[in-house]
Design an enzyme around this catalytic site. Structure first.
Site, PDB file in Angstrom:
ATOM      1  N   SER A 162      -1.842   0.348   2.702  1.00 22.91           N
ATOM      2  CA  SER A 162      -1.302   0.831   3.983  1.00 22.91           C
ATOM      3  C   SER A 162      -1.930   0.266   5.253  1.00 22.91           C
ATOM      4  O   SER A 162      -1.398   0.472   6.333  1.00 22.91           O
ATOM      5  CB  SER A 162      -1.379   2.350   4.038  1.00 22.91           C
ATOM      6  OG  SER A 162      -0.284   2.894   3.361  1.00 22.91           O
ATOM      7  N   SER A 197       1.687   2.384   5.190  1.00 25.92           N
ATOM      8  CA  SER A 197       2.051   3.491   6.043  1.00 25.92           C
ATOM      9  C   SER A 197       1.443   3.421   7.448  1.00 25.92           C
ATOM     10  O   SER A 197       1.866   4.172   8.316  1.00 25.92           O
ATOM     11  CB  SER A 197       1.627   4.800   5.376  1.00 25.92           C
ATOM     12  OG  SER A 197       0.228   4.846   5.228  1.00 25.92           O
ATOM     13  N   LYS A 230      -4.513   6.344  13.788  1.00 23.92           N
ATOM     14  CA  LYS A 230      -3.424   6.797  12.913  1.00 23.92           C
ATOM     15  C   LYS A 230      -3.402   8.323  12.890  1.00 23.92           C
ATOM     16  O   LYS A 230      -4.465   8.958  12.882  1.00 23.92           O
ATOM     17  CB  LYS A 230      -3.656   6.225  11.510  1.00 23.92           C
ATOM     18  CG  LYS A 230      -2.521   6.484  10.526  1.00 23.92           C
ATOM     19  CD  LYS A 230      -2.800   5.771   9.201  1.00 23.92           C
ATOM     20  CE  LYS A 230      -1.688   5.988   8.176  1.00 23.92           C
ATOM     21  NZ  LYS A 230      -1.945   5.298   6.901  1.00 23.92           N
TER      22      LYS A 230
HETATM   23  N1  GLN Z   1       2.775   2.350  -0.269  1.00 24.83           N
HETATM   24  C1  GLN Z   1       1.819   2.991  -1.110  1.00 24.83           C
HETATM   25  C2  GLN Z   1       2.279   4.395  -1.395  1.00 24.83           C
HETATM   26  O1  GLN Z   1       3.338   4.730  -0.993  1.00 24.83           O
HETATM   27  C3  GLN Z   1       0.466   2.978  -0.463  1.00 24.83           C
HETATM   28  C4  GLN Z   1       0.386   3.884   0.685  1.00 24.83           C
HETATM   29  C5  GLN Z   1      -0.981   3.900   1.320  1.00 24.83           C
HETATM   30  O2  GLN Z   1      -1.765   2.982   1.156  1.00 24.83           O
HETATM   31  N2  GLN Z   1      -1.270   4.981   2.004  1.00 24.83           N
HETATM   32  O3  GLN Z   1       1.604   5.152  -2.011  1.00 24.83           O
END
Ligand code: GLN
Length: 485
Positions: free
Chosen positions: A178, A154, A79
């Protein structure tokens, strides 16, 4: 044979027996990237030269009889929020569009040492803030099961790369879901280990008390293999846990006799798509037939976890992101009258809308007069969430829930509705708030779209998660799913 179809452990067997070479495997994966990448856009950077060189090195290790690991010669994707020395690391943000880190994140260093082959850096929501990959500062990644739909986020790029054969395994990060939510949306396995199990050193910080790196793979065995490599104490991360790492492959036992599987009633009601809930219930029945004992439990503060997360995470983000000012590295606005104007223009032009939104929210909740009302109160809610889990774990060994409340949604469907977008994480966020390990595994399809279920474990009990996930994988037959592209 199309080598990109192999799982990590299958490829390892062939490499070990010298039936294939790492170079052949890397070339097959790079060709696959060439064939499908324009459709899905899983990567921000493809590192073809690096991959070929690392593959040659891996082949030398095999040839010389040097020590090899289950990841030696295996093409993996990383990532783009993990620092890779000499390889551009953008966090999918314009503000870091040209950032080339001078060092490796600990996880990256560990993968290198294990002999893994880096094929590229994957797309994500900017600074990992999002649930659909639509908030990438560059372009959205698409779900290969239906290109009109999102892959989740994400770590959507990592999940897509795994399920399309653009790599054999990947690493992602999980602050509120994410890793697990994109794994569910793409039909693969994704684990968020216990907070502190994997070093965060060199992971570009979003919300430091919640962030955790973990594997995305095509089956549970590969998940255990990846976890073995990336886990462990790191003096460079003061929050990493100083405990030895067990060999997680020992947990790959298809047996759940007597295991108490808790079904939290709050995760099967309001806000959960009834068909998703039904798929998870069927999985529970399969486990029960295999000898597990199903227990109904309650996690009453679940409703408040999401709200508390959206205080805690933006607060930490606003502080973490203060460092991007255009001075030392990254994007800098072209013209500005003075230094303050330069900071402000740089941040205005460099950050996307969602990131700015969170910085403002976080700055507000931390400001004098509001801190007690918002931030402090949210941390108290966090304690209650953790206690809920502790209470539940007195009655069961592992919890079973949906991973995402809904199947993969269409691009654009939720971008204008922040609340709906954030609701994507109602089942995963409480796990981060409590610092627990969670794993998502595929449990079926609805209208041709993958659905995932989540197992939640006790602190540092990744072994039980792997065991129940492995058993379920055997029962369901859902493993090494590859998207039809
Ligand atoms: N969707 C969640 C957020 O927007 C979690 C994102 C993540 O786990 N990085 O914060």
């Amino acid at each position: 044979m199309e080598l990109w179809r192999l799982t990590v452990h299958e490829a390892h067997e062939l490499l070990k027996r010298r039936e294939i070479s790492s170079l052949e495997l890397a070339k097959a994966v790079l060709e696959r990237i060439g064939a499908v990448e324009s459709k899905v856009k899983a990567f921000l950077t493809v590192t073809e030269e690096v991959a070929l060189k690392m593959a040659e090195e891996a082949d030398k290790r095999f040839a010389k009889g040097d020590t090899v690991t289950p990841l030696t010669g295996i093409p993996v994707a990383i990532k783009d929020n993990m620092c890779t020395k000499g390889i551009r690391t953008t966090c999918a943000s314009k503000i870091l569009h040209n950032f080339v880190p001078p060092y490796d994140a600990t996880v990256v260093a560990k993968l290198k040492e294990a002999g893994a082959v880096f094929v590229g850096k994957t797309n994500m929501d900017e600074f990992a803030m999002g649930s659909s990959n639509e908030f990438s500062g560059f372009y959205p990644t698409r779900n290969p099961w239906d290109l009109e739909r999102v892959p989740g986020g994400s770590s959507g790029g990592s999940a897509v790369a795994v399920v399309t054969g653009e790599c054999l395994a990947a690493v992602g990060s999980d602050t509120g879901g994410s890793i697990r939510q994109p794994a569910a949306f793409c039909g693969i396995v994704g684990m968020k280990p216990t907070y502190g199990r994997v070093s965060r050193y060199g992971l570009i910080a979003f919300a430091s008390s919640l962030d955790q790196i973990g594997p995305l793979t095509r089956d549970v065995t590969d998940c255990a293999l990846m976890l073995n490599v990336i886990a462990g104490h790191d003096p460079m991360d003061s929050t990493s846990i100083p405990q030895p790492v067990p060999d997680h492959t020992q947990a790959l036992v298809a047996d759940v006799k007597g295991m108490r599987v808790g079904l939290p009633k709050e995760y099967f009601g309001d806000g959960i798509d009834p068909q998703v809930a039904e798929s998870v219930r069927q999985a529970a029945e399969q486990l029960a037939k295999a000898g597990a004992e199903l227990v109904e439990v309650s996690l009453p503060t679940t409703d408040y976890a999401l709200a508390a997360y959206y205080i805690v995470a933006p607060a930490e983000a606003s502080s973490n992101l203060a460092r991007y000012d255009g001075v030392q590295y990254g994007y800098r606005a072209a013209v500005a009258d003075d230094i303050v104007a330069m900071y402000s223009k740089t941040r205005k032009e460099g950050f996307g809308h969602e990131v700015k939104h969170r910085i403002m929210l976080g700055t507000y909740t931390l400001s004098a007069g509001y801190y007690e009302a918002y931030y402090l109160r949210a941390t108290k809610v966090r304690t209650l969430v953790r206690r809920d889990f502790e209470r539940a774990f007195k009655r069961c060994d592992v919890l079973l829930t949906p991973t995402s409340p809904v199947p993969p949604f269409k691009l654009g469907e939720r971008t204008d509705d922040p609340l709906l977008m954030k609701m994507s994480d109602i089942c995963t966020i409480p796990v981060n708030m409590a610092g627990l390990p969670g794993i998502s595994v595929p449990c079926g399809f609805l209208d041709g779209l993958p659905v995932g279920l989540q197992f939640i474990g006790k602190v540092l009990d990744e072994a039980t998660l792997l065991r129940v996930a492995f058993t379920y994988e055997r029962l369901s037959g859902y493993r090494n799913l590859l998207a039809p592209l």
